[in-house]
Scaffold this active site. Structure first.
Site, mmCIF file in Angstrom:
data_model
loop_
_atom_site.group_PDB
_atom_site.id
_atom_site.type_symbol
_atom_site.label_atom_id
_atom_site.label_comp_id
_atom_site.label_asym_id
_atom_site.label_seq_id
_atom_site.Cartn_x
_atom_site.Cartn_y
_atom_site.Cartn_z
ATOM 1 N N SER A 31 5.873 92.679 69.562
ATOM 2 C CA SER A 31 6.637 91.577 70.170
ATOM 3 C C SER A 31 8.122 91.925 70.260
ATOM 4 C CB SER A 31 6.445 90.281 69.376
ATOM 5 O OG SER A 31 6.824 90.467 68.026
ATOM 6 N N ASN A 118 5.812 84.837 58.247
ATOM 7 C CA ASN A 118 5.366 83.554 58.794
ATOM 8 C C ASN A 118 6.430 82.463 58.668
ATOM 9 O OD1 ASN A 118 3.100 85.056 59.120
ATOM 10 N ND2 ASN A 118 1.839 83.965 57.625
ATOM 11 N N THR A 163 12.244 54.546 101.015
ATOM 12 C CA THR A 163 10.991 54.514 100.246
ATOM 13 C C THR A 163 9.955 55.149 101.166
ATOM 14 O OG1 THR A 163 10.304 52.356 101.080
ATOM 15 C CG2 THR A 163 11.637 52.349 99.066
ATOM 16 N N HIS A 164 9.039 55.880 100.599
ATOM 17 C CA HIS A 164 8.057 56.636 101.393
ATOM 18 C C HIS A 164 8.753 57.574 102.375
ATOM 19 C CE1 HIS A 164 5.173 53.561 99.946
ATOM 20 N NE2 HIS A 164 6.174 52.727 100.179
ATOM 21 N N SER A 285 19.841 84.530 106.677
ATOM 22 C CA SER A 285 18.542 85.122 106.965
ATOM 23 C C SER A 285 18.744 86.573 107.384
ATOM 24 C CB SER A 285 17.869 84.334 108.097
ATOM 25 O OG SER A 285 16.903 85.149 108.738
ATOM 26 N N LYS A 291 20.944 81.218 110.734
ATOM 27 C CA LYS A 291 20.438 80.460 109.588
ATOM 28 C C LYS A 291 21.428 80.351 108.437
ATOM 29 C CE LYS A 291 16.965 78.900 109.018
ATOM 30 N NZ LYS A 291 15.691 79.497 108.593
ATOM 31 N N GLU A 298 15.952 75.262 96.746
ATOM 32 C CA GLU A 298 14.520 75.578 96.782
ATOM 33 C C GLU A 298 14.047 76.199 95.476
ATOM 34 O OE1 GLU A 298 13.553 76.775 101.308
ATOM 35 O OE2 GLU A 298 15.203 77.854 100.387
ATOM 36 N N TYR A 325 -0.742 79.975 59.687
ATOM 37 C CA TYR A 325 -0.264 80.899 60.715
ATOM 38 C C TYR A 325 -1.426 81.675 61.334
ATOM 39 C CZ TYR A 325 2.058 84.669 63.166
ATOM 40 O OH TYR A 325 2.466 85.538 64.145
ATOM 41 N N LYS A 333 7.166 82.469 71.870
ATOM 42 C CA LYS A 333 8.539 82.862 72.199
ATOM 43 C C LYS A 333 8.792 83.057 73.689
ATOM 44 C CE LYS A 333 8.040 85.484 68.570
ATOM 45 N NZ LYS A 333 7.317 84.501 67.738
HETATM 46 N N1 ARG Z 1 5.807 88.740 65.440
HETATM 47 C C1 ARG Z 1 5.177 87.691 64.721
HETATM 48 C C2 ARG Z 1 5.313 86.381 65.507
HETATM 49 O O1 ARG Z 1 6.098 86.325 66.367
HETATM 50 C C3 ARG Z 1 5.806 87.516 63.389
HETATM 51 C C4 ARG Z 1 4.910 86.956 62.357
HETATM 52 C C5 ARG Z 1 3.796 87.897 62.057
HETATM 53 N N2 ARG Z 1 3.081 87.487 60.902
HETATM 54 C C6 ARG Z 1 1.955 88.027 60.603
HETATM 55 N N3 ARG Z 1 1.391 87.623 59.496
HETATM 56 N N4 ARG Z 1 1.374 88.929 61.343
HETATM 57 O O2 ARG Z 1 4.632 85.440 65.266
#
Ligand code: ARG
Length: 468
Positions: A31, A118, A163-164, A285, A291, A298, A325, A333
């Site tokens: 990640s 976690n 309206t509408h 454009s 244009k 948009e 967890y 994220k």
């Molecule tokens: N990269 C993990 C996340 O975003 C961090 C936590 C990972 N924890 C684990 N026990 N594997 O959630």
């Protein structure tokens, strides 16, 4: 370095494992590409954790100093772009801990005492949201300021209200702009409320069940200026309500922007001709030289789909997850970052567009003065004279039908009708219909003047929160 500290290139859990991770595992589970942006938050959390460990006697003063110095150095390396990520760095948390251990040697191996990724990742994301959620609210506030400013300049211009998407009754342009202002004011309120609920420190929950070590979650919470620590360690590490709520508030904010965007698109057409976009906030454009396109509007509209996707996608991730967890939660994220980034960009672009747009008052006024827009006022005057509203509605409706079908101007029909007569022509005078919208919260000059005062007051009160 102690033989138990993870060397560079080894995962943090190497003790239990006979062989290293497969390339496919790393490629799939990593990640780091997106959680790198939590680095600053991770360092803030790590410093507070170290201070707490020292306070409760799990680190000596020297150890604390060494760890804090190592964290400072990591911060410098990250800021100076000299931080060397290792192939084994699965996420920003492992990367920082690895580097702290390299710098601090044996003492580095104590950093993670009583802490799990976690509770660590939950903390980092709350720290991120606390800052960035407020930043979104600030930009909403700035767009509101632009709308308020333009509304203050637009108390003499009327346009048709719809309206509408059919012309209904004239409204002041100020009134129309302020309608969007109030929707955004509710968004600011929602950011305030959702950030207040998110104001909980999860640090000290450990992996899921707390610790046998004498950790002090309340001290960490107050050190990090959270309103309170978690009540339940399982909840602390599995709760992502704050992400879901922020995604909803961002999505609704973007939906409001999409409605503003849609009107800008319509108003800038030749058919409406209500606004002219500034060159700096319009696009051309590649093929059609004549244009001038409303791309910002948009995209503000189109990106609402994306934010709704961020929200619904994440709710689907959360659904039916068992406590506590699960790695699924790593999927929190990207949608959160995407939603907040997108919403902030949209807000700034729209604020620029709205502050530079030209309102074409002749086109708006011509639309507002269309005689049929006064039909309700004629019916309401009959009501004042004692006629039941349904009867008045039918009478005026029949005149409009005649006017449309026979091509006779409405004023002629009104003045020749024995039940109405020339006295009723005042209602068809250009510019008069909007002045009659006088009830509280209505679209005419007096209520709009009062509304401007209320809007300025609201801006002041928001400012108090946002400046805190
Ligand atoms: N990269 C993990 C996340 O975003 C961090 C936590 C990972 N924890 C684990 N026990 N594997 O959630």
């Amino acid at each position: 370095m102690s033989e138990h500290a993870p060397a560079s290139g080894q995962p943090l859990w190497h003790g239990r494992f006979g062989e290293g991770p497969a390339d496919e595992l790393l490629a799939f589970t990593v990640s780091l590409p997106f959680d790198r942006r939590l680095a600053g938050d991770d360092l803030i959390g790590a410093r507070a954790h170290v201070q707490m460990l020292a306070r409760v006697g799990l680190l000596t003063d020297d150890e604390r100093r060494v760890l804090i110095a190592a964290l400072d150095r990591v911060e410098e390396e990250l800021a100076g772009d000299t931080f060397a990520f290792a192939p084994s760095d699965e996420d920003i948390h492992t990367a920082i801990e690895r580097r702290v251990t390299e710098i601090a040697g044996e003492v580095g191996a104590k950093l993670h005492t009583g802490r799990s990724r976690n509770d660590q990742v939950a903390l980092d994301l709350r720290l991120y949201l606390r800052r960035e959620g407020r930043a979104v609210a600030v930009r909403i506030h700035e767009l509101q300021r632009v709308l308020l400013q333009r509304a203050g300049e637009s108390t003499e211009i009327a346009l048709p209200g719809y309206t509408h998407l059919q012309r209904a009754q004239p409204v002041l342009l100020a009134h129309h702009l302020l309608a969007h202002f109030w929707a955004l004011a509710r968004d600011v309120d929602r950011w305030h409320d959702c950030l207040a609920r998110a104001d909980v420190s999860p640090l000290g929950a450990g992996a899921l069940a707390g610790s046998s070590l004498p950790l002090d979650p309340a001290w960490v919470a107050s050190e990090l200026e959270f309103a309170r620590p978690f009540e339940n360690s399982l909840d602390a590490v599995s709760d992502r309500d704050f992400v879901a709520e922020a995604l909803f508030v961002a999505a609704l904010t973007q939906v409001h922007l999409s409605r503003i965007g849609e009107e800008i698109v319509l108003w800038s057409t030749d058919e409406f001709g209500f606004i002219l976009l500034a060159d700096a906030y319009a696009t051309g454009s590649s093929m059609l030289p004549q244009k001038k396109n409303p791309d910002i509007a948009e995209l503000a509209r189109g990106k609402a789909g994306r934010l709704i996707g961020d929200l619904t996608g994440f709710l689907a991730t959360l659904k039916a997850l068992p406590l506590a967890y699960n790695r699924d939660l790593q999927e929190d994220k990207e949608p959160l970052f995407d939603a907040l980034d997108t919403c902030m960009l949209s807000l700034s672009a729209l604020a620029g567009l709205m502050s530079t747009v030209t309102f074409v008052d002749t086109a708006m006024t011509a639309g507002a003065d269309s005689p049929f827009n006064a039909a309700t006022d004629i019916a309401e005057h009959l009501v004042r004279q004692g006629m039941p509203f349904r009867e008045a509605h039918a009478l005026v409706g029949a005149l409009v039908r005649q006017s449309v079908e026979r091509g006779v101007p409405l004023d002629e029909l009104v003045s020749n009708d024995p039940r109405l007569g020339p006295d009723f022509l005042v209602f068809l005078e250009p510019g008069s219909a909007v002045r009659r919208r006088s009830t509280p919260g209505g679209a005419g000059p007096e209520p709009v003047a009062r509304q401007l005062v209320q809007a300025r007051d609201r801006i002041e009160r928001q400012q108090t929160w946002l400046a805190r």
